[in-house]
Design a protein around this motif. Structure first.
Motif, PDB file in Angstrom:
ATOM      1  N   SER A 155      14.184  60.733  27.732  1.00  0.00           N
ATOM      2  CA  SER A 155      14.769  59.653  26.943  1.00  0.00           C
ATOM      3  C   SER A 155      14.585  58.343  27.696  1.00  0.00           C
ATOM      4  O   SER A 155      14.274  58.323  28.893  1.00  0.00           O
ATOM      5  CB  SER A 155      16.250  59.920  26.667  1.00  0.00           C
ATOM      6  OG  SER A 155      16.970  60.088  27.884  1.00  0.00           O
ATOM      7  N   LEU A 156      14.780  57.243  26.991  1.00  0.00           N
ATOM      8  CA  LEU A 156      14.621  55.923  27.582  1.00  0.00           C
ATOM      9  C   LEU A 156      15.948  55.389  28.082  1.00  0.00           C
ATOM     10  O   LEU A 156      16.984  55.539  27.414  1.00  0.00           O
ATOM     11  CB  LEU A 156      14.049  54.940  26.546  1.00  0.00           C
ATOM     12  CG  LEU A 156      12.618  55.189  26.088  1.00  0.00           C
ATOM     13  CD1 LEU A 156      12.249  54.198  24.994  1.00  0.00           C
ATOM     14  CD2 LEU A 156      11.635  55.082  27.243  1.00  0.00           C
ATOM     15  N   ASP A 157      15.924  54.767  29.238  1.00  0.00           N
ATOM     16  CA  ASP A 157      17.068  53.999  29.728  1.00  0.00           C
ATOM     17  C   ASP A 157      16.976  52.621  29.073  1.00  0.00           C
ATOM     18  O   ASP A 157      16.174  51.777  29.482  1.00  0.00           O
ATOM     19  CB  ASP A 157      17.004  53.891  31.246  1.00  0.00           C
ATOM     20  CG  ASP A 157      18.150  53.077  31.827  1.00  0.00           C
ATOM     21  OD1 ASP A 157      18.943  52.502  31.053  1.00  0.00           O
ATOM     22  OD2 ASP A 157      18.242  53.008  33.062  1.00  0.00           O
ATOM     23  N   GLU A 158      17.782  52.414  28.034  1.00  0.00           N
ATOM     24  CA  GLU A 158      17.670  51.168  27.285  1.00  0.00           C
ATOM     25  C   GLU A 158      18.040  49.943  28.111  1.00  0.00           C
ATOM     26  O   GLU A 158      17.676  48.826  27.750  1.00  0.00           O
ATOM     27  CB  GLU A 158      18.521  51.232  26.014  1.00  0.00           C
ATOM     28  CG  GLU A 158      17.947  52.154  24.959  1.00  0.00           C
ATOM     29  CD  GLU A 158      18.597  52.003  23.603  1.00  0.00           C
ATOM     30  OE1 GLU A 158      17.935  52.298  22.593  1.00  0.00           O
ATOM     31  OE2 GLU A 158      19.786  51.598  23.541  1.00  0.00           O
ATOM     32  N   SER A 159      18.756  50.132  29.212  1.00  0.00           N
ATOM     33  CA  SER A 159      19.086  48.999  30.072  1.00  0.00           C
ATOM     34  C   SER A 159      17.905  48.560  30.930  1.00  0.00           C
ATOM     35  O   SER A 159      17.956  47.509  31.570  1.00  0.00           O
ATOM     36  CB  SER A 159      20.282  49.343  30.969  1.00  0.00           C
ATOM     37  OG  SER A 159      19.912  50.306  31.949  1.00  0.00           O
ATOM     38  N   SER A 160      16.830  49.354  30.956  1.00  0.00           N
ATOM     39  CA  SER A 160      15.692  49.055  31.823  1.00  0.00           C
ATOM     40  C   SER A 160      14.623  48.207  31.133  1.00  0.00           C
ATOM     41  O   SER A 160      13.629  47.832  31.758  1.00  0.00           O
ATOM     42  CB  SER A 160      15.060  50.348  32.331  1.00  0.00           C
ATOM     43  OG  SER A 160      14.398  51.051  31.291  1.00  0.00           O
ATOM     44  N   TYR A 161      14.804  47.927  29.838  1.00  0.00           N
ATOM     45  CA  TYR A 161      13.839  47.109  29.110  1.00  0.00           C
ATOM     46  C   TYR A 161      14.572  46.448  27.948  1.00  0.00           C
ATOM     47  O   TYR A 161      15.759  46.715  27.719  1.00  0.00           O
ATOM     48  CB  TYR A 161      12.663  47.963  28.605  1.00  0.00           C
ATOM     49  CG  TYR A 161      13.000  48.874  27.437  1.00  0.00           C
ATOM     50  CD1 TYR A 161      12.558  48.602  26.151  1.00  0.00           C
ATOM     51  CD2 TYR A 161      13.773  50.025  27.611  1.00  0.00           C
ATOM     52  CE1 TYR A 161      12.863  49.427  25.085  1.00  0.00           C
ATOM     53  CE2 TYR A 161      14.085  50.856  26.554  1.00  0.00           C
ATOM     54  CZ  TYR A 161      13.624  50.555  25.287  1.00  0.00           C
ATOM     55  OH  TYR A 161      13.948  51.368  24.229  1.00  0.00           O
ATOM     56  N   GLN A 221       6.041  46.903  27.384  1.00  0.00           N
ATOM     57  CA  GLN A 221       6.712  46.552  28.636  1.00  0.00           C
ATOM     58  C   GLN A 221       6.999  47.808  29.440  1.00  0.00           C
ATOM     59  O   GLN A 221       6.934  48.929  28.921  1.00  0.00           O
ATOM     60  CB  GLN A 221       8.014  45.790  28.366  1.00  0.00           C
ATOM     61  CG  GLN A 221       9.006  46.580  27.525  1.00  0.00           C
ATOM     62  CD  GLN A 221      10.131  45.728  26.986  1.00  0.00           C
ATOM     63  OE1 GLN A 221      10.941  45.208  27.754  1.00  0.00           O
ATOM     64  NE2 GLN A 221      10.203  45.581  25.666  1.00  0.00           N
ATOM     65  N   SER A 222       7.346  47.610  30.687  1.00  0.00           N
ATOM     66  CA  SER A 222       7.722  48.722  31.552  1.00  0.00           C
ATOM     67  C   SER A 222       9.149  49.153  31.240  1.00  0.00           C
ATOM     68  O   SER A 222      10.015  48.324  30.944  1.00  0.00           O
ATOM     69  CB  SER A 222       7.623  48.302  33.015  1.00  0.00           C
ATOM     70  OG  SER A 222       8.013  49.352  33.868  1.00  0.00           O
ATOM     71  N   ALA A 223       9.397  50.451  31.307  1.00  0.00           N
ATOM     72  CA  ALA A 223      10.735  51.000  31.087  1.00  0.00           C
ATOM     73  C   ALA A 223      10.911  52.237  31.947  1.00  0.00           C
ATOM     74  O   ALA A 223       9.935  52.860  32.389  1.00  0.00           O
ATOM     75  CB  ALA A 223      10.962  51.335  29.612  1.00  0.00           C
ATOM     76  N   THR A 224      12.158  52.583  32.169  1.00  0.00           N
ATOM     77  CA  THR A 224      12.481  53.807  32.902  1.00  0.00           C
ATOM     78  C   THR A 224      12.703  54.947  31.918  1.00  0.00           C
ATOM     79  O   THR A 224      13.546  54.858  31.027  1.00  0.00           O
ATOM     80  CB  THR A 224      13.743  53.619  33.756  1.00  0.00           C
ATOM     81  OG1 THR A 224      13.528  52.551  34.686  1.00  0.00           O
ATOM     82  CG2 THR A 224      14.067  54.895  34.523  1.00  0.00           C
ATOM     83  N   THR A 278      29.406  50.448  23.972  1.00  0.00           N
ATOM     84  CA  THR A 278      28.294  51.263  24.462  1.00  0.00           C
ATOM     85  C   THR A 278      28.810  52.346  25.414  1.00  0.00           C
ATOM     86  O   THR A 278      29.583  52.058  26.329  1.00  0.00           O
ATOM     87  CB  THR A 278      27.272  50.380  25.191  1.00  0.00           C
ATOM     88  OG1 THR A 278      26.753  49.410  24.267  1.00  0.00           O
ATOM     89  CG2 THR A 278      26.118  51.216  25.743  1.00  0.00           C
ATOM     90  N   CYS A 279      28.386  53.570  25.196  1.00  0.00           N
ATOM     91  CA  CYS A 279      28.858  54.682  26.018  1.00  0.00           C
ATOM     92  C   CYS A 279      28.400  54.478  27.466  1.00  0.00           C
ATOM     93  O   CYS A 279      27.236  54.180  27.726  1.00  0.00           O
ATOM     94  CB  CYS A 279      28.322  55.997  25.474  1.00  0.00           C
ATOM     95  SG  CYS A 279      28.902  56.363  23.800  1.00  0.00           S
ATOM     96  N   ASN A 280      29.336  54.635  28.394  1.00  0.00           N
ATOM     97  CA  ASN A 280      29.026  54.354  29.795  1.00  0.00           C
ATOM     98  C   ASN A 280      29.600  55.376  30.776  1.00  0.00           C
ATOM     99  O   ASN A 280      29.471  55.223  31.990  1.00  0.00           O
ATOM    100  CB  ASN A 280      29.512  52.953  30.171  1.00  0.00           C
ATOM    101  CG  ASN A 280      30.992  52.739  29.859  1.00  0.00           C
ATOM    102  OD1 ASN A 280      31.786  53.678  29.925  1.00  0.00           O
ATOM    103  ND2 ASN A 280      31.357  51.509  29.514  1.00  0.00           N
ATOM    104  N   GLY A 281      30.254  56.423  30.270  1.00  0.00           N
ATOM    105  CA  GLY A 281      30.746  57.485  31.141  1.00  0.00           C
ATOM    106  C   GLY A 281      31.988  57.156  31.936  1.00  0.00           C
ATOM    107  O   GLY A 281      32.388  57.933  32.809  1.00  0.00           O
ATOM    108  N   THR A 282      32.640  56.021  31.654  1.00  0.00           N
ATOM    109  CA  THR A 282      33.838  55.638  32.409  1.00  0.00           C
ATOM    110  C   THR A 282      35.085  56.317  31.858  1.00  0.00           C
ATOM    111  O   THR A 282      35.103  56.847  30.749  1.00  0.00           O
ATOM    112  CB  THR A 282      34.034  54.115  32.371  1.00  0.00           C
ATOM    113  OG1 THR A 282      34.312  53.717  31.018  1.00  0.00           O
ATOM    114  CG2 THR A 282      32.797  53.393  32.872  1.00  0.00           C
TER     115      THR A 282
END
Length: 580
Positions: A200-206, A157-160, A525-529
């Protein structure tokens, strides 16, 4: 700082570079990506090994053809084999790098493994492509060399792809984000602590990523005397026709073969001062300036300086930045100067780490300008030529300044001038003047007393009990509690240097980012907030700056399973924590 006349050699080098297509944009340039990147590369040989003892990828033939094309355009010869008997000391000695192209299973016997170990230990290069991570699970040396081994994969699949290092030759041609389709591997371990992650992969993109949001997909490392590069791409036949992916492979091969240099030391705990998106916190002093495009600051005009006015740095720190000259250009990095709108203040009151191809030893690349030359032999061995990216680390410890070029130490200077101080001041980058074009990327810093790390271990609290993830579960929302210390992964917390606490690949988090007393503390999940920021205090508490409240073991008695929550700070024993 000051400019001397360009030499004939430098002009010729500039002409050669001008004839080479610009590969720095986010998208590949028109035409083949395998055209020559450096006229200076001497001829060398690469061995491509594609033996499979498990699943066999149909893309192997396309991969070999692509690597032959790259070699033909870039002055290296490719020998391709699936014969393990090629792994002898005498045969391997003729190759600058060995490419494991989607190998699977056990492909070398003990004698052949020993020969390859000795090849790497003697300075050889390794390039792992895709299923090279699905190889030799029972050979510890290989696992260390590859950096991580295959765990699983979702559907193609496509991923960022997030490009973390835009100085390495394998990724400098890419933008900050790279959208592509492939079979995206999950790995059994995270290589970040032993290798420099390039992308690295953006796991939210796939769908199907299982590495908890920190998912390296390409990296480099120095290993037992040799060089190792790995990319997780390359499953599909189509990969080897993609100009950007072919250029990615070429950069990995060039680095593994020693044709180009890069800082491949692990990097954690740094925070960006310039991340490519803007110059907030920076101010221009003097004439000229910098143009921002493609995440890159490029100097024009001068004599001026772009300086980080948002903060004066005191104490010890490590400053890293990537830079590139177009030809025989001039610039520098200033440290230890007072706030001023006059660029000459930095010259007269701070220190300049020089960038200049052809000046005198105390005024050329790697020198502390006017004060101390670099170790020229070490500098020359570590330096990439004009047109290619370099990385500086400027490490300040008290009044001592150590300079690393592409990971190699080239200067060590101690300030003895009472009118100057390295221990306090601002940092800046110079735009030297008309005709001097120097580009900068990814300026980042790690300070002592601030972001540090990584450190890992138990977080101990009241009654000597440990901060614990309930049941060792990894689901978002899992309760955090205290429990008798047992050295399990549920009690192993990492402080990566960004004021988060991480276990099992996720972060210590305040539920919903709420601020009320009694709010649940959970794994998320780590999110930087701000809900995931924890600052250790001198009184032993861990304070969340967003709420101004503390991590607290609930109640008045504290047994195994006591949940922790957010509570007004009172410095009682149930709010005291000892960090690793």
């Amino acid at each position: 700082m000051r400019k001397r006349l360009r030499t004939v050699v430098a002009l010729l080098a500039g002409a050669l570079l001008a004839a080479t297509p610009n590969m720095s944009s986010a998208e590949p340039v028109d035409g083949p990506a395998d055209r020559a990147v450096s006229a200076a590369d001497p001829a060398y040989k690469v061995l491509v090994f594609s033996k499979t003892a498990g699943f066999r990828h149909s893309s192997i033939d396309d991969g070999i053809a692509a690597l032959r094309d790259l070699g033909g355009a870039n002055n290296f010869t490719v020998d391709a084999t699936e014969d393990s008997s090629a792994f002898t000391g005498g045969n391997l000695a003729q190759y600058r790098a060995v490419v494991f192209l989607s190998t699977t299973g056990d492909v070398l016997n003990g004698t052949q493994q020993t020969a390859f170990e000795q090849y790497i230990q003697g300075g050889g290069g390794y390039v792992g492509v895709h299923a090279a991570a699905d190889t030799e699970y029972d050979w510890p040396f290989y696992e260390g060399l590859a950096g991580a081994l295959f765990h699983s994969h979702p559907a193609i699949q496509s991923a960022t792809v997030k490009v973390e290092d835009r100085a390495h030759d394998a990724t400098a041609h890419l933008g900050a984000a790279w959208q592509r389709t492939d079979e995206w591997y999950n790995y059994r371990s995270n290589p970040r602590t032993t290798a420099r992650v390039l992308a690295s992969l953006d796991e939210s993109s796939y769908s199907g990523g299982n590495m908890s949001g920190d998912h390296p997909i390409s990296w480099c490392k120095h290993y037992q005397g040799g060089r190792a590069f790995y990319t997780g791409g390359g499953h599909t036949d189509e990969s080897y026709g993609e100009p950007a992916f072919r250029r990615h492979l070429l950069g990995g091969i060039r680095w593994a073969a020693g044709m180009t240099k890069a800082d491949c030391r692990p990097e954690t705990g740094y925070r960006p001062l310039f991340d490519g998106t803007g110059t907030a916190g920076w101010s221009q002093a003097g004439p000229g300036g910098f143009t921002l495009a493609d995440g890159t600051l490029t100097s024009h005009g001068g004599l001026g300086m772009l300086w980080y006015s948002a903060k004066e740095f005191t104490g010890d720190y490590s400053l890293k930045l990537d830079w590139r000259m177009s030809g025989d250009d001039n610039s520098g990095v200033f440290v230890g100067f007072p706030a001023s709108s006059d660029p000459w203040s930095a010259v007269n009151n701070g220190y300049e780490i020089q960038i200049d191809a052809t000046d005198s030893p105390d005024r050329t690349t790697g020198s502390v300008y006017g004060f101390k030359s670099a170790d020229l032999a070490a500098r020359d061995a570590a330096l990439n030529p004009p047109g290619e990216w370099n990385t500086y680390e400027i490490r300040v410890t008290g009044e001592r300044l150590e300079l690393f070029l592409n990971g190699r130490k080239i200067n060590d200077f101690t300030n003895t001038d009472p009118a100057r101080s390295l221990a306090q001041g601002h940092i800046g980058i110079q735009n030297h003047g008309d005709g001097d074009e120097v580009a900068f990327r990814n300026i980042r810093i790690k300070e002592s007393g601030g972001p540090t790390g990584p450190r890992s271990g138990a977080v101990k609290g009241v009654n000597g009990k440990c901060l614990d993830v309930s049941g060792g579960a990894t689901a978002d929302g899992t309760q955090i509690q205290i429990w008798t210390c047992n050295n399990s992964t549920a009690q192993t917390w990492t402080l990566p240097g960004d004021n988060t606490l991480r276990a099992l690949g996720k972060c210590l988090d305040i539920s919903g980012g709420a601020t009320a007393d009694g709010t649940k503390i959970q794994l998320w999940t780590c999110n930087g907030t701000g809900a995931q920021q924890w600052t250790p205090q001198a009184d032993g508490t861990l304070r969340n700056p967003q709420s101004a409240k503390c991590l607290d073991a609930s109640g008045g008695t504290w047994n195994d399973g006591t949940p922790v929550h957010l509570w007004t700070c009172h410095t009682g024993p149930n709010q005291k924590w000892t960090l690793p």
